[in-house]
Enzyme design. Structure first.
Site, PDB file in Angstrom:
ATOM      1  N   GLY A  67      -6.266   5.900   6.114  1.00 54.32           N
ATOM      2  CA  GLY A  67      -7.441   5.830   5.251  1.00 54.32           C
ATOM      3  C   GLY A  67      -7.355   6.740   4.044  1.00 54.32           C
ATOM      4  CG  HIS A 123      -3.190   6.749  -2.315  1.00 55.47           C
ATOM      5  ND1 HIS A 123      -2.007   6.032  -2.261  1.00 55.47           N
ATOM      6  CD2 HIS A 123      -3.070   7.723  -1.371  1.00 55.47           C
ATOM      7  CE1 HIS A 123      -1.207   6.563  -1.371  1.00 55.47           C
ATOM      8  NE2 HIS A 123      -1.827   7.591  -0.788  1.00 55.47           N
ATOM      9  CG  HIS A 130      -2.873   3.867   1.429  1.00 59.07           C
ATOM     10  ND1 HIS A 130      -3.536   4.939   0.859  1.00 59.07           N
ATOM     11  CD2 HIS A 130      -2.297   4.339   2.557  1.00 59.07           C
ATOM     12  CE1 HIS A 130      -3.369   6.007   1.625  1.00 59.07           C
ATOM     13  NE2 HIS A 130      -2.608   5.680   2.648  1.00 59.07           N
TER      14      HIS A 130
HETATM   15  P1  AMP Z   1      -0.958   7.308   5.414  1.00 57.10           P
HETATM   16  O1  AMP Z   1      -2.353   6.806   5.255  1.00 57.10           O
HETATM   17  O2  AMP Z   1      -0.661   8.543   4.631  1.00 57.10           O
HETATM   18  O3  AMP Z   1      -0.514   7.374   6.854  1.00 57.10           O
HETATM   19  O4  AMP Z   1      -0.038   6.196   4.739  1.00 57.10           O
HETATM   20  C1  AMP Z   1      -0.088   4.863   5.182  1.00 57.10           C
HETATM   21  C2  AMP Z   1       1.099   4.120   4.624  1.00 57.10           C
HETATM   22  O5  AMP Z   1       1.073   4.171   3.200  1.00 57.10           O
HETATM   23  C3  AMP Z   1       2.436   4.745   5.049  1.00 57.10           C
HETATM   24  O6  AMP Z   1       3.359   3.701   5.350  1.00 57.10           O
HETATM   25  C4  AMP Z   1       2.852   5.509   3.832  1.00 57.10           C
HETATM   26  O7  AMP Z   1       4.243   5.679   3.712  1.00 57.10           O
HETATM   27  C5  AMP Z   1       2.315   4.616   2.726  1.00 57.10           C
HETATM   28  N1  AMP Z   1       2.172   5.390   1.490  1.00 57.10           N
HETATM   29  C6  AMP Z   1       1.501   6.570   1.337  1.00 57.10           C
HETATM   30  N2  AMP Z   1       1.629   7.027   0.073  1.00 57.10           N
HETATM   31  C7  AMP Z   1       2.422   6.138  -0.582  1.00 57.10           C
HETATM   32  C8  AMP Z   1       2.935   6.062  -1.916  1.00 57.10           C
HETATM   33  N3  AMP Z   1       2.661   6.982  -2.831  1.00 57.10           N
HETATM   34  N4  AMP Z   1       3.701   4.991  -2.223  1.00 57.10           N
HETATM   35  C9  AMP Z   1       3.986   4.040  -1.300  1.00 57.10           C
HETATM   36  N5  AMP Z   1       3.533   4.054  -0.035  1.00 57.10           N
HETATM   37  C10 AMP Z   1       2.755   5.091   0.329  1.00 57.10           C
END
Ligand code: AMP
Length: 277
Positions: free
Chosen positions: A28, A31, A34
């Site tokens: 969650g 951005h 995601h």
């Molecule tokens: P999180 O909510 O931080 O667990 O991220 C969820 C998914 O979004 C994970 O697979 C992350 O690697 C991906 N993600 C987070 N930040 C980025 C970014 N800047 N660029 C691409 N994918 C992202």
């Protein structure tokens, strides 16, 4: 877009989805990083499931579990706008009911790099992702290259357990100045936000060194260390130049390599990486 909190509701809604379905697991506070995953899932599948779950099992005791940023209303509006069909927003008790004891451990690859600094982190990640895979039954699942080691761990876990799921890795989405988008960037003060540029800037400098012919991994590591040390608001946790597939540290960059780092800027612990070759 349907939003469900219970496993039973998820199963029911999942059964109504058009095939194939793509899964985007998140914690969650969404951005554009995601949303790049959601857009790819939308383009490649007939339906899209997203999950929002801040997974306690992947946080260490001194980490930011209780202060992790949340904004469910905003997240749901973004997912709706991007064409998600189903969003699973479970409670901790729904994912880990009383007595839950099954853990998915990928072995040594989960104990290096991020895993060495965050003991148990990848066991927590692999456990929740395996559970989400089993519950959501996607044909494809989308992960960001931002968490490079997580991608390697999930691919290994999915292959070895035998989930019939294609793991799709999406490139890192960055701010115009190079900072990788992260939910944790919200922890940065304006001054720290400027300083945080040093992560991507130092990776970029190492890439340039590689392009000019530098193949000595220690010299690439030293170059990054020096650049980060010049930024007084950043403190480097580690820098690594590893085999992109096995994550073993390299002496010479004679095969596809992952340059990755973690640094603390204020109360944020930030990670970033780039691929060479
Ligand atoms: P999180 O909510 O931080 O667990 O991220 C969820 C998914 O979004 C994970 O697979 C992350 O690697 C991906 N993600 C987070 N930040 C980025 C970014 N800047 N660029 C691409 N994918 C992202």
């Amino acid at each position: 877009m349907k939003v469900v909190e219970k496993v039973a509701q998820l199963r029911e809604a999942r059964a109504q989805l058009r095939e194939p379905t793509g899964l985007v697991p998140t914690m969650g506070f969404l951005h554009d990083g995601h949303m790049a995953l959601v857009r790819a899932a939308r383009a490649q599948n007939a339906s899209v499931t997203a999950t929002i779950f801040v997974n306690p099992k992947q946080f260490g005791p001194s980490e930011d579990l209780s202060s992790y940023p949340r904004d469910l209303d905003r997240d749901l509006a973004l997912l709706d706008g991007a064409g998600a069909d189903l969003v699973f927003v479970p409670t901790v008790e729904e994912i880990y009911p009383a007595g839950f004891s099954t853990l998915v451990d990928v072995g040594p690859i989960g104990d290096i790099l991020e895993g060495a600094r965050r003991p148990g982190h990848f066991r927590g990640v692999a456990t929740v992702v395996a559970r989400l895979f089993a519950l959501c039954q996607p044909r494809r699942a989308y992960f960001g290259q931002k968490d490079a080691q997580q991608c390697v761990v999930i691919k290994k876990m999915a292959e070895e357990i035998g989930f019939p799921i294609e793991i799709v890795v999406i490139p890192i989405v960055r701010e115009p100045d190079g900072l990788a988008l992260s939910s944790r960037n919200v922890y940065l003060t304006p001054e720290q936000r400027v300083a945080a540029r040093v992560l991507s800037a130092s990776l970029w400098a190492a890439s340039q060194g590689y392009e000019r012919g530098e193949r000595d991994a220690n010299r690439l590591r030293a170059q990054i260390r020096e650049l980060v040390q010049r930024e007084p608001l950043a403190s480097l946790d580690y820098v690594s130049v590893s085999d992109a597939a096995t994550l073993e540290e390299l002496d010479r960059v004679d095969r596809p390599a992952l340059v990755s780092l973690a640094a603390r800027v204020g109360r944020a612990r930030l990670i970033d990486n780039t691929l060479l070759g």
